[in-house]
Scaffold this motif. Structure first.
Motif, PDB file in Angstrom:
ATOM      1  N   VAL A  53      13.877 -12.178   3.325  1.00  0.00           N
ATOM      2  CA  VAL A  53      14.230 -10.972   3.969  1.00  0.00           C
ATOM      3  C   VAL A  53      14.009  -9.725   3.139  1.00  0.00           C
ATOM      4  CG1 VAL A  53      16.337  -9.762   4.722  1.00  0.00           C
ATOM      5  CG2 VAL A  53      16.521 -12.155   4.935  1.00  0.00           C
ATOM      6  N   LEU A  54      13.943  -9.731   1.999  1.00  0.00           N
ATOM      7  CA  LEU A  54      13.890  -8.307   1.185  1.00  0.00           C
ATOM      8  C   LEU A  54      12.333  -8.109   1.255  1.00  0.00           C
ATOM      9  CD1 LEU A  54      14.446  -6.303  -0.757  1.00  0.00           C
ATOM     10  CD2 LEU A  54      14.206  -8.023  -2.580  1.00  0.00           C
ATOM     11  N   ALA A  55      11.473  -9.060   0.788  1.00  0.00           N
ATOM     12  CA  ALA A  55      10.083  -8.783   0.854  1.00  0.00           C
ATOM     13  C   ALA A  55       9.352  -8.877   2.209  1.00  0.00           C
ATOM     14  CB  ALA A  55       9.410 -10.182   0.276  1.00  0.00           C
ATOM     15  N   SER A  56      10.032  -9.033   2.964  1.00  0.00           N
ATOM     16  CA  SER A  56       9.422  -8.832   4.566  1.00  0.00           C
ATOM     17  C   SER A  56       9.784  -7.362   4.921  1.00  0.00           C
ATOM     18  CB  SER A  56      10.369  -9.806   5.482  1.00  0.00           C
ATOM     19  OG  SER A  56       9.740 -11.143   5.467  1.00  0.00           O
ATOM     20  N   ALA A  57      11.197  -7.100   4.657  1.00  0.00           N
ATOM     21  CA  ALA A  57      11.457  -5.546   4.887  1.00  0.00           C
ATOM     22  C   ALA A  57      10.917  -4.658   4.170  1.00  0.00           C
ATOM     23  CB  ALA A  57      13.001  -5.680   4.688  1.00  0.00           C
ATOM     24  N   VAL A  58      10.554  -4.642   2.945  1.00  0.00           N
ATOM     25  CA  VAL A  58       9.868  -3.709   2.064  1.00  0.00           C
ATOM     26  C   VAL A  58       8.185  -3.987   2.399  1.00  0.00           C
ATOM     27  CG1 VAL A  58       9.087  -3.530  -0.348  1.00  0.00           C
ATOM     28  CG2 VAL A  58      11.362  -3.972   0.140  1.00  0.00           C
ATOM     29  N   ALA A  63       5.923  -7.800  -7.085  1.00  0.00           N
ATOM     30  CA  ALA A  63       6.918  -6.801  -7.075  1.00  0.00           C
ATOM     31  C   ALA A  63       7.931  -6.647  -5.919  1.00  0.00           C
ATOM     32  CB  ALA A  63       6.030  -5.349  -7.032  1.00  0.00           C
ATOM     33  N   ILE A  64       7.440  -7.012  -5.067  1.00  0.00           N
ATOM     34  CA  ILE A  64       8.429  -7.042  -3.662  1.00  0.00           C
ATOM     35  C   ILE A  64       9.015  -8.572  -3.599  1.00  0.00           C
ATOM     36  CG2 ILE A  64       6.814  -5.532  -2.537  1.00  0.00           C
ATOM     37  CD1 ILE A  64       6.011  -7.740  -0.535  1.00  0.00           C
ATOM     38  N   ASP A  65       9.093  -9.247  -4.642  1.00  0.00           N
ATOM     39  CA  ASP A  65       9.326 -10.726  -4.548  1.00  0.00           C
ATOM     40  C   ASP A  65       8.900 -11.580  -3.378  1.00  0.00           C
ATOM     41  OD1 ASP A  65      11.360 -12.747  -5.480  1.00  0.00           O
ATOM     42  OD2 ASP A  65      12.861 -11.943  -4.138  1.00  0.00           O
ATOM     43  N   GLY A  66       7.573 -11.498  -3.441  1.00  0.00           N
ATOM     44  CA  GLY A  66       7.136 -12.373  -2.120  1.00  0.00           C
ATOM     45  C   GLY A  66       7.002 -13.681  -2.339  1.00  0.00           C
ATOM     46  N   SER A  67       6.928 -14.517  -1.066  1.00  0.00           N
ATOM     47  CA  SER A  67       6.940 -15.937  -1.133  1.00  0.00           C
ATOM     48  C   SER A  67       5.982 -16.381   0.194  1.00  0.00           C
ATOM     49  CB  SER A  67       8.356 -16.494  -1.242  1.00  0.00           C
ATOM     50  OG  SER A  67       9.048 -16.094  -0.075  1.00  0.00           O
TER      51      SER A  67
END
Length: 395
Positions: free
Chosen positions: A154-159, A316-320
């Motif tokens: 959720v976080l990485a997608s939004a950022v 940095a964006i907590d990607g996966s």
């Protein structure tokens, strides 16, 4: 889990990249090994209606077959939450009129066993680009449903979708970027003269005007004077409530594919030789004249530096799962600027993301398997976490 992995492919969507998503889904469906995977299509119309198709036994013959025109409409909750054994169990118990916790629990165990015996959905592969698919919205839905899914959280997608927030995080990481300014619709309407002055003083002309939340270069305009700037800003506001304006850099466009969860790999870099003044929607998807140079002609030192920066941006964006990271390299000074990160890049066999991995040594089918494995591994790791104090005491 059964002998075959059951994968729900979700594609289409309400964004301006609906057709791009269909092309991606068509390509992916044609590359899965049907002896190892069962594919269940979920098509989202341009109006946001979900349509669930039957299990595929072979790849579709054309893109039009993906639109599932004769399939019944379902809600997102029906389509995806129903794949969760616990959700089905609760529905089963409530439909039977059960109110006692013990009765519901017993019904839950019964239905869960039935669903797990059938296999349910093992993992969702969201092949959605842009708004309502790449921006954390469907990722949040899948988190609520407790279903493993491919790609960023959720976080990485939004950022990754919000260019303003993305650039703020890149700045925090000291990743070099072009100069930019941003504002929302209300700010622009109250004091457009101020923001025009800010853009002209800080960025000059030409510059690029973009909606903050969109992909595939939709809504982007290159402007050369004040009149064009004002028109471009008003055009960008058709797509988002926030607009970002960036300085023009005479540069080569370099892209790197990234793969992994906590342990991250970067591909060889590739270069885009755009057929248009810049790499806009037409150059990407319509005229077919843009060229991809793989690997990019860069020095070994610059290649390694760009790959390191790609991994840094991803973390940095907590990607996966996967991302494609785009860079500019100045034509005169070879200075490297990070442009953006794309958490669900184009994924046809002819898209830059898989082509870069092919050059690096990972074929398309192997790449699909790797992404499925990464999704399952991330979900398994998250299942070990404790979310409530009560669970912590019991454990």
């Amino acid at each position: 889990m059964g002998s075959k992995v059951k994968i729900a492919l979700v594609y289409g969507g309400k964004s301006g990249e609906h057709e791009v998503s269909l092309q991606t889904a068509y390509a992916v469906m044609g590359q899965f090994d049907f002896s190892q995977y069962e594919i269940i299509p979920f098509y989202i119309t341009k109006q946001g209606e979900w349509r669930s198709g039957s299990k595929l036994i072979a790849p579709p013959q054309n893109v039009d077959q993906l639109k599932l025109q004769d399939a019944p409409g379902v809600s997102a909750m029906q389509a995806l939450f129903a794949a969760n054994p616990a959700y089905q169990a609760a529905e089963h118990a409530l439909a039977a009129g059960a109110q006692d916790t013990a009765v519901i629990s017993a019904a839950s165990a019964e239905v869960t066993a039935e669903v797990q015996a059938d296999g349910g959905i093992d993992v969702v592969f969201p092949l959605l680009h842009g708004t309502f698919g790449e921006d954390g919205t469907i990722q949040g839905l899948l988190e609520m449903a407790n279903i493993p899914y491919v790609g960023a959280g959720v976080l990485a997608s939004a950022v990754g979708m919000d260019k303003i927030m993305m650039k703020k995080i890149f700045a925090q990481e000291n990743l070099p970027q072009c100069v930019f300014r941003y504002f929302n619709r209300t700010q622009w309407e109250k004091d457009s003269a101020y923001f025009i002055m800010e853009c002209e003083v800080a960025l000059g002309y030409p510059s690029f005007v973009k909606p903050a939340n969109l992909g595939s270069s939709v809504g982007i305009t290159k402007v050369k004077n004040r009149e064009e700037l004002i028109a471009a800003v008003n055009y960008a506001f058709r797509y988002d409530r926030k607009v970002i304006v960036e300085e023009f850099i005479d540069a080569r466009e370099i892209e790197v594919s990234v793969l992994g969860n906590d342990e991250v790999q970067a591909s060889v870099p590739g270069e885009i030789a755009s057929s248009n003044e810049f790499y806009d929607y037409k150059a990407k998807y319509i005229d077919g004249k843009s060229a991809m140079i793989i690997p990019a002609e860069l020095s070994a030192e610059m290649t390694e530096k760009i790959r390191e920066m790609a991994v840094q941006a991803f973390q940095a964006i907590d990607g996966s799962g996967l991302s494609r990271v785009d860079f500019f390299v100045g034509r005169e000074d070879n200075h490297i600027y990070i442009n953006e990160i794309n958490t669900m890049p184009g994924f046809t066999p002819f898209s830059m993301y898989p082509l870069l991995w092919k050059e690096t040594g990972l074929e398309y089918k192997e790449l699909l398997k790797k992404l499925i494995d990464l999704a399952m591994a991330r979900h398994a790791a998250k299942a070990q976490l404790i979310f409530t104090e009560e669970n912590a005491i019991q454990s």
